[in-house]
Design a protein around this motif. Structure first.
Motif, PDB file in Angstrom:
ATOM      1  N   GLY A  25       0.792  -1.234   0.000  1.00 54.66           N
ATOM      2  CA  GLY A  25       0.000   0.000   0.000  1.00 54.66           C
ATOM      3  C   GLY A  25       0.824   1.284   0.000  1.00 54.66           C
ATOM      4  O   GLY A  25       0.262   2.369   0.142  1.00 54.66           O
ATOM      5  N   SER A  26       2.139   1.177  -0.157  1.00 48.88           N
ATOM      6  CA  SER A  26       3.004   2.379  -0.144  1.00 48.88           C
ATOM      7  C   SER A  26       2.547   3.387  -1.189  1.00 48.88           C
ATOM      8  O   SER A  26       2.108   3.016  -2.283  1.00 48.88           O
ATOM      9  CB  SER A  26       4.458   1.998  -0.433  1.00 48.88           C
ATOM     10  OG  SER A  26       5.043   1.348   0.654  1.00 48.88           O
ATOM     11  N   ARG A  27       2.703   4.650  -0.843  1.00 48.52           N
ATOM     12  CA  ARG A  27       2.405   5.725  -1.801  1.00 48.52           C
ATOM     13  C   ARG A  27       3.698   6.021  -2.554  1.00 48.52           C
ATOM     14  O   ARG A  27       4.675   6.489  -1.958  1.00 48.52           O
ATOM     15  CB  ARG A  27       1.922   6.970  -1.042  1.00 48.52           C
ATOM     16  CG  ARG A  27       0.620   6.742  -0.263  1.00 48.52           C
ATOM     17  CD  ARG A  27       0.424   7.787   0.790  1.00 48.52           C
ATOM     18  NE  ARG A  27       1.490   7.758   1.780  1.00 48.52           N
ATOM     19  CZ  ARG A  27       1.723   8.721   2.671  1.00 48.52           C
ATOM     20  NH1 ARG A  27       0.985   9.806   2.688  1.00 48.52           N
ATOM     21  NH2 ARG A  27       2.712   8.603   3.535  1.00 48.52           N
ATOM     22  N   VAL A  28       3.690   5.718  -3.854  1.00 49.55           N
ATOM     23  CA  VAL A  28       4.918   5.795  -4.666  1.00 49.55           C
ATOM     24  C   VAL A  28       4.779   6.909  -5.705  1.00 49.55           C
ATOM     25  O   VAL A  28       3.813   6.929  -6.470  1.00 49.55           O
ATOM     26  CB  VAL A  28       5.190   4.451  -5.383  1.00 49.55           C
ATOM     27  CG1 VAL A  28       6.445   4.552  -6.252  1.00 49.55           C
ATOM     28  CG2 VAL A  28       5.311   3.314  -4.384  1.00 49.55           C
ATOM     29  N   LEU A  29       5.756   7.809  -5.718  1.00 50.33           N
ATOM     30  CA  LEU A  29       5.825   8.835  -6.763  1.00 50.33           C
ATOM     31  C   LEU A  29       6.872   8.415  -7.789  1.00 50.33           C
ATOM     32  O   LEU A  29       8.041   8.220  -7.434  1.00 50.33           O
ATOM     33  CB  LEU A  29       6.221  10.184  -6.148  1.00 50.33           C
ATOM     34  CG  LEU A  29       6.624  11.286  -7.153  1.00 50.33           C
ATOM     35  CD1 LEU A  29       5.455  11.670  -8.054  1.00 50.33           C
ATOM     36  CD2 LEU A  29       7.142  12.523  -6.400  1.00 50.33           C
ATOM     37  N   ASP A  30       6.464   8.241  -9.044  1.00 45.78           N
ATOM     38  CA  ASP A  30       7.431   8.017 -10.126  1.00 45.78           C
ATOM     39  C   ASP A  30       7.670   9.377 -10.778  1.00 45.78           C
ATOM     40  O   ASP A  30       6.860   9.853 -11.572  1.00 45.78           O
ATOM     41  CB  ASP A  30       6.889   6.987 -11.132  1.00 45.78           C
ATOM     42  CG  ASP A  30       7.931   6.626 -12.195  1.00 45.78           C
ATOM     43  OD1 ASP A  30       9.012   7.264 -12.214  1.00 45.78           O
ATOM     44  OD2 ASP A  30       7.666   5.723 -13.018  1.00 45.78           O
ATOM     45  N   LEU A  31       8.782   9.995 -10.405  1.00 42.45           N
ATOM     46  CA  LEU A  31       9.116  11.341 -10.861  1.00 42.45           C
ATOM     47  C   LEU A  31       9.832  11.246 -12.203  1.00 42.45           C
ATOM     48  O   LEU A  31      10.876  10.602 -12.288  1.00 42.45           O
ATOM     49  CB  LEU A  31      10.021  11.993  -9.807  1.00 42.45           C
ATOM     50  CG  LEU A  31      10.380  13.459  -9.983  1.00 42.45           C
ATOM     51  CD1 LEU A  31       9.161  14.351  -9.951  1.00 42.45           C
ATOM     52  CD2 LEU A  31      11.355  13.882  -8.885  1.00 42.45           C
ATOM     53  N   CYS A  32       9.277  11.875 -13.224  1.00 43.80           N
ATOM     54  CA  CYS A  32       9.729  11.722 -14.618  1.00 43.80           C
ATOM     55  C   CYS A  32       9.351  10.325 -15.100  1.00 43.80           C
ATOM     56  O   CYS A  32      10.212   9.519 -15.475  1.00 43.80           O
ATOM     57  CB  CYS A  32      11.224  11.949 -14.772  1.00 43.80           C
ATOM     58  SG  CYS A  32      11.749  13.569 -14.204  1.00 43.80           S
ATOM     59  N   CYS A  33       8.064  10.056 -15.083  1.00 40.21           N
ATOM     60  CA  CYS A  33       7.567   8.685 -15.307  1.00 40.21           C
ATOM     61  C   CYS A  33       7.584   8.271 -16.763  1.00 40.21           C
ATOM     62  O   CYS A  33       7.400   7.091 -17.074  1.00 40.21           O
ATOM     63  CB  CYS A  33       6.159   8.539 -14.735  1.00 40.21           C
ATOM     64  SG  CYS A  33       4.926   9.553 -15.591  1.00 40.21           S
ATOM     65  N   VAL A  55       0.080   4.744  -6.794  1.00 40.64           N
ATOM     66  CA  VAL A  55       1.121   5.340  -7.645  1.00 40.64           C
ATOM     67  C   VAL A  55       0.696   6.683  -8.238  1.00 40.64           C
ATOM     68  O   VAL A  55      -0.428   6.836  -8.726  1.00 40.64           O
ATOM     69  CB  VAL A  55       1.499   4.381  -8.802  1.00 40.64           C
ATOM     70  CG1 VAL A  55       2.616   4.976  -9.668  1.00 40.64           C
ATOM     71  CG2 VAL A  55       1.931   3.035  -8.250  1.00 40.64           C
ATOM     72  N   THR A  56       1.638   7.626  -8.183  1.00 38.57           N
ATOM     73  CA  THR A  56       1.484   8.905  -8.878  1.00 38.57           C
ATOM     74  C   THR A  56       2.639   9.011  -9.869  1.00 38.57           C
ATOM     75  O   THR A  56       3.796   8.840  -9.496  1.00 38.57           O
ATOM     76  CB  THR A  56       1.566  10.092  -7.897  1.00 38.57           C
ATOM     77  OG1 THR A  56       0.512   9.956  -6.937  1.00 38.57           O
ATOM     78  CG2 THR A  56       1.401  11.429  -8.617  1.00 38.57           C
ATOM     79  N   GLY A  57       2.316   9.293 -11.120  1.00 38.85           N
ATOM     80  CA  GLY A  57       3.351   9.515 -12.132  1.00 38.85           C
ATOM     81  C   GLY A  57       3.370  10.981 -12.505  1.00 38.85           C
ATOM     82  O   GLY A  57       2.326  11.568 -12.796  1.00 38.85           O
ATOM     83  N   VAL A  58       4.561  11.565 -12.457  1.00 42.21           N
ATOM     84  CA  VAL A  58       4.707  12.990 -12.807  1.00 42.21           C
ATOM     85  C   VAL A  58       5.677  13.111 -13.970  1.00 42.21           C
ATOM     86  O   VAL A  58       6.721  12.443 -13.989  1.00 42.21           O
ATOM     87  CB  VAL A  58       5.219  13.785 -11.586  1.00 42.21           C
ATOM     88  CG1 VAL A  58       5.799  15.118 -12.001  1.00 42.21           C
ATOM     89  CG2 VAL A  58       4.088  14.000 -10.582  1.00 42.21           C
ATOM     90  N   ASP A  59       5.319  13.914 -14.948  1.00 41.35           N
ATOM     91  CA  ASP A  59       6.215  14.146 -16.085  1.00 41.35           C
ATOM     92  C   ASP A  59       5.884  15.508 -16.677  1.00 41.35           C
ATOM     93  O   ASP A  59       4.780  16.021 -16.518  1.00 41.35           O
ATOM     94  CB  ASP A  59       6.036  13.045 -17.143  1.00 41.35           C
ATOM     95  CG  ASP A  59       7.256  12.890 -18.050  1.00 41.35           C
ATOM     96  OD1 ASP A  59       8.054  11.962 -17.823  1.00 41.35           O
ATOM     97  OD2 ASP A  59       7.419  13.725 -18.959  1.00 41.35           O
ATOM     98  N   LEU A  60       6.874  16.076 -17.363  1.00 44.12           N
ATOM     99  CA  LEU A  60       6.688  17.386 -17.991  1.00 44.12           C
ATOM    100  C   LEU A  60       6.050  17.253 -19.380  1.00 44.12           C
ATOM    101  O   LEU A  60       5.421  18.187 -19.877  1.00 44.12           O
ATOM    102  CB  LEU A  60       8.060  18.056 -18.121  1.00 44.12           C
ATOM    103  CG  LEU A  60       8.126  19.534 -18.448  1.00 44.12           C
ATOM    104  CD1 LEU A  60       7.369  20.369 -17.435  1.00 44.12           C
ATOM    105  CD2 LEU A  60       9.591  19.993 -18.500  1.00 44.12           C
ATOM    106  N   SER A  61       6.210  16.096 -19.986  1.00 45.16           N
ATOM    107  CA  SER A  61       5.781  15.930 -21.381  1.00 45.16           C
ATOM    108  C   SER A  61       4.322  15.469 -21.465  1.00 45.16           C
ATOM    109  O   SER A  61       3.988  14.359 -21.013  1.00 45.16           O
ATOM    110  CB  SER A  61       6.687  14.902 -22.069  1.00 45.16           C
ATOM    111  OG  SER A  61       6.038  14.332 -23.179  1.00 45.16           O
TER     112      SER A  61
END
Ligand SMILES: C[S@@+](CC[C@H](N)C(=O)[O-])C[C@H]1O[C@@H](n2cnc3c(N)ncnc32)[C@H](O)[C@@H]1O
Length: 246
Positions: free
Chosen positions: A41-49, A65-71
């Protein structure tokens, strides 16, 4: 515009950077890597996913999961990959230079050389500071790059990758600023047309990246040579640095 803001670069060179084999490898790593084995259940941020190669298997494994990207194009692809796999994840467009959600995550991941993109070294440190802020106490940051020591072992060899549609990509690496930075020049040849792009990023030795983690406030900082958790040495393929927020 900085090179990393060029949406077309990421989509034009996607077949080289994000082939199906990498998606399979990412799924395999999420299932087997001791470094990617988080509390349920961990809250995982994939930075530049990117197109979600890690987002999908992490979400299917039950992490939040949260995925963050600029594109925008990469986020669209990540959304499509999640939908096809039946994986639920939050996807958000943001710049790693400014993205921070205080205490929101147990894990922050930044993988496949998505770090060191800013010309000003303070900005790269700021990315680590943002990750630190975004972690809950006890949380961890993992950054996976090509280590300077590893790169020194193979740089200069000509590299060409054939793509399934008959096009191919030639890569040339140029060391800059006395090994502080690396410029990678890519040429994509399709029929009689060629498209070029240059990516410039900071190069880190294990000791340098470890120090940067410590400067950002991380403790228990460790270096690994791969997702199998092996030590970082002359046989390593990658440099993975992990630090914790107290
Ligand atoms: C080398 S790709 C890696 C993608 C993904 N981590 C993977 O393993 O396939 C780097 C990604 O970073 C994203 N990116 C580049 N600069 C960024 C920034 N300033 N903030 C957020 N994302 C960025 C790009 O759009 C691209 O998707």
């Amino acid at each position: 515009m900085h090179w990393y803001e060029d949406d077309a670069l990421w989509s034009d060179f996607a077949p080289t950077m994000f082939p199906p084999a990498r998606a399979e490898a990412a799924a395999d790593l999420v299932g087997t890597s001791p470094l990617l084995d988080f509390a349920p259940g961990s809250r995982v941020l994939d930075l530049c996913c990117g197109p979600g190669l890690f987002v999908v298997p992490l979400a299917l494994r039950g992490y939040e999961v949260t995925g963050v990207d600029l594109s925008p194009t990469m986020l669209e692809r990540a959304g499509g990959a999640c939908a096809r796999a039946g994986a639920e994840a939050r996807l958000e467009r943001a710049d790693m230079l400014t993205y921070a959600v205080p205490g929101a995550f147990d894990v922050v991941l930044n993988v496949f050389t998505s770090f060191g993109y800013f010309n000003d070294p303070e900005d790269n440190l700021q990315v680590l500071r943002n990750a630190y802020r975004s972690l809950a106490p006890g949380g961890q940051l993992l950054v996976d790059v090509m280590g300077k020591e590893v790169l020194a072992g193979w740089i200069g060899r000509p590299q060409a990758v054939d793509l399934p549609d008959g096009s191919y990509v030639v890569q040339r690496d140029v060391v800059l600023d006395s090994w502080r930075r690396l410029r990678t020049d890519w040429t994509l040849v399709r029929g009689t047309s060629a498209r070029t792009a240059s990516l410039t990023s900071w190069l880190y030795s294990a000791a340098e990246l470890q120090t940067l983690f410590e400067d950002a406030g991380f403790t228990d900082v460790e270096c690994f040579g791969g997702f199998d958790g092996s030590g970082y040495d002359h046989r390593s393929a990658r440099l993975i640095v992990r630090g914790r927020r107290k």
